[in-house]
Design a protein around this motif. Sequence first.
Motif, PDB file in Angstrom:
ATOM      1  N   LEU A   1       4.387   4.621  -8.081  1.00  0.00           N
ATOM      2  CA  LEU A   1       4.084   3.191  -8.092  1.00  0.00           C
ATOM      3  C   LEU A   1       3.549   2.824  -6.720  1.00  0.00           C
ATOM      4  O   LEU A   1       4.181   3.123  -5.696  1.00  0.00           O
ATOM      5  N   GLU A   2       2.380   2.188  -6.681  1.00  0.00           N
ATOM      6  CA  GLU A   2       1.795   1.706  -5.423  1.00  0.00           C
ATOM      7  C   GLU A   2       2.075   0.213  -5.304  1.00  0.00           C
ATOM      8  O   GLU A   2       1.826  -0.553  -6.232  1.00  0.00           O
ATOM      9  N   PHE A   3       2.575  -0.197  -4.137  1.00  0.00           N
ATOM     10  CA  PHE A   3       3.037  -1.573  -3.959  1.00  0.00           C
ATOM     11  C   PHE A   3       1.917  -2.521  -3.529  1.00  0.00           C
ATOM     12  O   PHE A   3       1.108  -2.192  -2.659  1.00  0.00           O
ATOM     13  N   TYR A   4       1.920  -3.682  -4.165  1.00  0.00           N
ATOM     14  CA  TYR A   4       1.044  -4.800  -3.769  1.00  0.00           C
ATOM     15  C   TYR A   4       1.840  -5.833  -2.983  1.00  0.00           C
ATOM     16  O   TYR A   4       1.308  -6.547  -2.150  1.00  0.00           O
ATOM     17  N   ASN A   5       3.152  -5.914  -3.285  1.00  0.00           N
ATOM     18  CA  ASN A   5       4.039  -6.873  -2.630  1.00  0.00           C
ATOM     19  C   ASN A   5       5.003  -6.139  -1.705  1.00  0.00           C
ATOM     20  O   ASN A   5       5.672  -5.193  -2.119  1.00  0.00           O
ATOM     21  N   ALA A   6       5.078  -6.582  -0.454  1.00  0.00           N
ATOM     22  CA  ALA A   6       6.033  -6.006   0.480  1.00  0.00           C
ATOM     23  C   ALA A   6       7.446  -6.477   0.122  1.00  0.00           C
ATOM     24  O   ALA A   6       7.644  -7.630  -0.278  1.00  0.00           O
ATOM     25  N   ASN A   7       8.412  -5.563   0.235  1.00  0.00           N
ATOM     26  CA  ASN A   7       9.798  -5.964  -0.027  1.00  0.00           C
ATOM     27  C   ASN A   7      10.765  -5.440   1.030  1.00  0.00           C
ATOM     28  O   ASN A   7      11.982  -5.595   0.885  1.00  0.00           O
ATOM     29  N   ALA A   8      10.250  -4.802   2.076  1.00  0.00           N
ATOM     30  CA  ALA A   8      11.102  -4.198   3.109  1.00  0.00           C
ATOM     31  C   ALA A   8      12.008  -5.247   3.745  1.00  0.00           C
ATOM     32  O   ALA A   8      11.544  -6.278   4.237  1.00  0.00           O
ATOM     33  N   GLY A   9      13.318  -4.986   3.691  1.00  0.00           N
ATOM     34  CA  GLY A   9      14.284  -5.867   4.333  1.00  0.00           C
ATOM     35  C   GLY A   9      14.667  -7.083   3.532  1.00  0.00           C
ATOM     36  O   GLY A   9      15.546  -7.853   3.950  1.00  0.00           O
ATOM     37  N   ASN A  10      14.066  -7.287   2.354  1.00  0.00           N
ATOM     38  CA  ASN A  10      14.374  -8.452   1.513  1.00  0.00           C
ATOM     39  C   ASN A  10      15.359  -8.027   0.427  1.00  0.00           C
ATOM     40  O   ASN A  10      14.984  -7.410  -0.567  1.00  0.00           O
ATOM     41  N   THR A  11      16.624  -8.351   0.603  1.00  0.00           N
ATOM     42  CA  THR A  11      17.659  -7.902  -0.333  1.00  0.00           C
ATOM     43  C   THR A  11      17.566  -8.570  -1.693  1.00  0.00           C
ATOM     44  O   THR A  11      18.220  -8.115  -2.645  1.00  0.00           O
ATOM     45  N   PHE A  12      16.783  -9.633  -1.817  1.00  0.00           N
ATOM     46  CA  PHE A  12      16.635 -10.318  -3.104  1.00  0.00           C
ATOM     47  C   PHE A  12      15.425  -9.811  -3.893  1.00  0.00           C
ATOM     48  O   PHE A  12      15.287 -10.107  -5.074  1.00  0.00           O
TER      49      PHE A  12
ATOM     50  N   GLY B   1       0.787  -1.223   0.000  1.00  0.00           N
ATOM     51  CA  GLY B   1       0.000   0.000   0.000  1.00  0.00           C
ATOM     52  C   GLY B   1       0.819   1.272   0.000  1.00  0.00           C
ATOM     53  O   GLY B   1       0.270   2.356  -0.234  1.00  0.00           O
ATOM     54  N   GLU B   2       2.115   1.185   0.236  1.00  0.00           N
ATOM     55  CA  GLU B   2       2.964   2.380   0.182  1.00  0.00           C
ATOM     56  C   GLU B   2       3.244   2.750  -1.276  1.00  0.00           C
ATOM     57  O   GLU B   2       3.076   1.941  -2.194  1.00  0.00           O
ATOM     58  N   GLU B   3       3.668   3.995  -1.494  1.00  0.00           N
ATOM     59  CA  GLU B   3       3.908   4.490  -2.849  1.00  0.00           C
ATOM     60  C   GLU B   3       5.230   5.240  -2.909  1.00  0.00           C
ATOM     61  O   GLU B   3       5.688   5.795  -1.902  1.00  0.00           O
ATOM     62  N   ALA B   4       5.814   5.270  -4.099  1.00  0.00           N
ATOM     63  CA  ALA B   4       7.022   6.054  -4.326  1.00  0.00           C
ATOM     64  C   ALA B   4       6.965   6.600  -5.741  1.00  0.00           C
ATOM     65  O   ALA B   4       6.493   5.916  -6.666  1.00  0.00           O
ATOM     66  N   GLY B   5       7.451   7.836  -5.920  1.00  0.00           N
ATOM     67  CA  GLY B   5       7.403   8.409  -7.260  1.00  0.00           C
ATOM     68  C   GLY B   5       8.034   9.778  -7.338  1.00  0.00           C
ATOM     69  O   GLY B   5       8.703  10.232  -6.403  1.00  0.00           O
ATOM     70  N   ALA B   6       7.825  10.440  -8.473  1.00  0.00           N
ATOM     71  CA  ALA B   6       8.481  11.716  -8.760  1.00  0.00           C
ATOM     72  C   ALA B   6       7.466  12.776  -9.159  1.00  0.00           C
ATOM     73  O   ALA B   6       6.443  12.477  -9.784  1.00  0.00           O
ATOM     74  N   VAL B   7       7.793  14.026  -8.799  1.00  0.00           N
ATOM     75  CA  VAL B   7       6.968  15.188  -9.119  1.00  0.00           C
ATOM     76  C   VAL B   7       7.568  15.895 -10.333  1.00  0.00           C
ATOM     77  O   VAL B   7       8.777  16.133 -10.388  1.00  0.00           O
ATOM     78  N   PHE B   8       6.704  16.236 -11.301  1.00  0.00           N
ATOM     79  CA  PHE B   8       7.157  16.900 -12.522  1.00  0.00           C
ATOM     80  C   PHE B   8       6.470  18.260 -12.650  1.00  0.00           C
ATOM     81  O   PHE B   8       5.255  18.367 -12.503  1.00  0.00           O
TER      82      PHE B   8
END
Length: 228
Positions: free
Chosen positions: A141-152, A51-58
């Motif tokens: 991009l809004e996340f459906y899969n958690a990846n926090a702490g997973n280096t792979f 549910g978290e998101e990351a992106g850029a402002v233009f």
Amino acid sequence: MTARTTSNTALITILLMCLTAGPLLAQCPEEPTLQHFTGAGSFVCPCFAVGEEAGAVFTIPAEHYPIEVLRVGIGWGSLYGGNIPQSEQAINLYNGGLPHPGPRLLSHIGPQLTDGAINEYDLEPLPGEIIVESGPVLVTLEFYNANAGNTFAPSMVHDGNGCQPGVNMVKVIPGGWADACGLGVTGDWLVHLVYRQAGCVSDVPQEYVVGNGAGRLHPCYPNPFNPS
């Protein structure tokens, strides 16, 4: 006599349409791609929850508004590579930036992302034009899969060349929107935006425009001088 008169009238109408119709004019071309990042972008951030998101402002030049958003790109990768394509929750567009971008303009649900690439999404086939009247545009991009702490795990990628304040955003759960630089991200997200001016028509006839789906100006049909 009546049938002949009707037929002649129809032919005259078609002929007048052919003689008075001007050339079809093309839409204005797309503007150069907007992006903040530089370099290939080999820095992965496996740091997101569902549910978290990351992106850029233009920021678009004021004289270009209103604009139509055509395509967006998202850099996606993993530290070691080789992951199969993965679907996330959505590509989201907002008409705003920090401290809060406001309501979404669009959600492109279920984008599939390829590891080690900038994945570009064509927004034109979606219902309706994506018109922005003024102000900045945020692509996330809004996340459906958690990846926090997973280096792979694959995740958003940045260029590692210094984070520009005010143009890199993250939506944290809990906490809401924040500047990614303030959270320790050391580069600009690999996100880009392609747009053109909305409602704009160039003086180039459509028949001379080359590209996918370009129209052509054909002669009048049926030919009013051909009795068959």
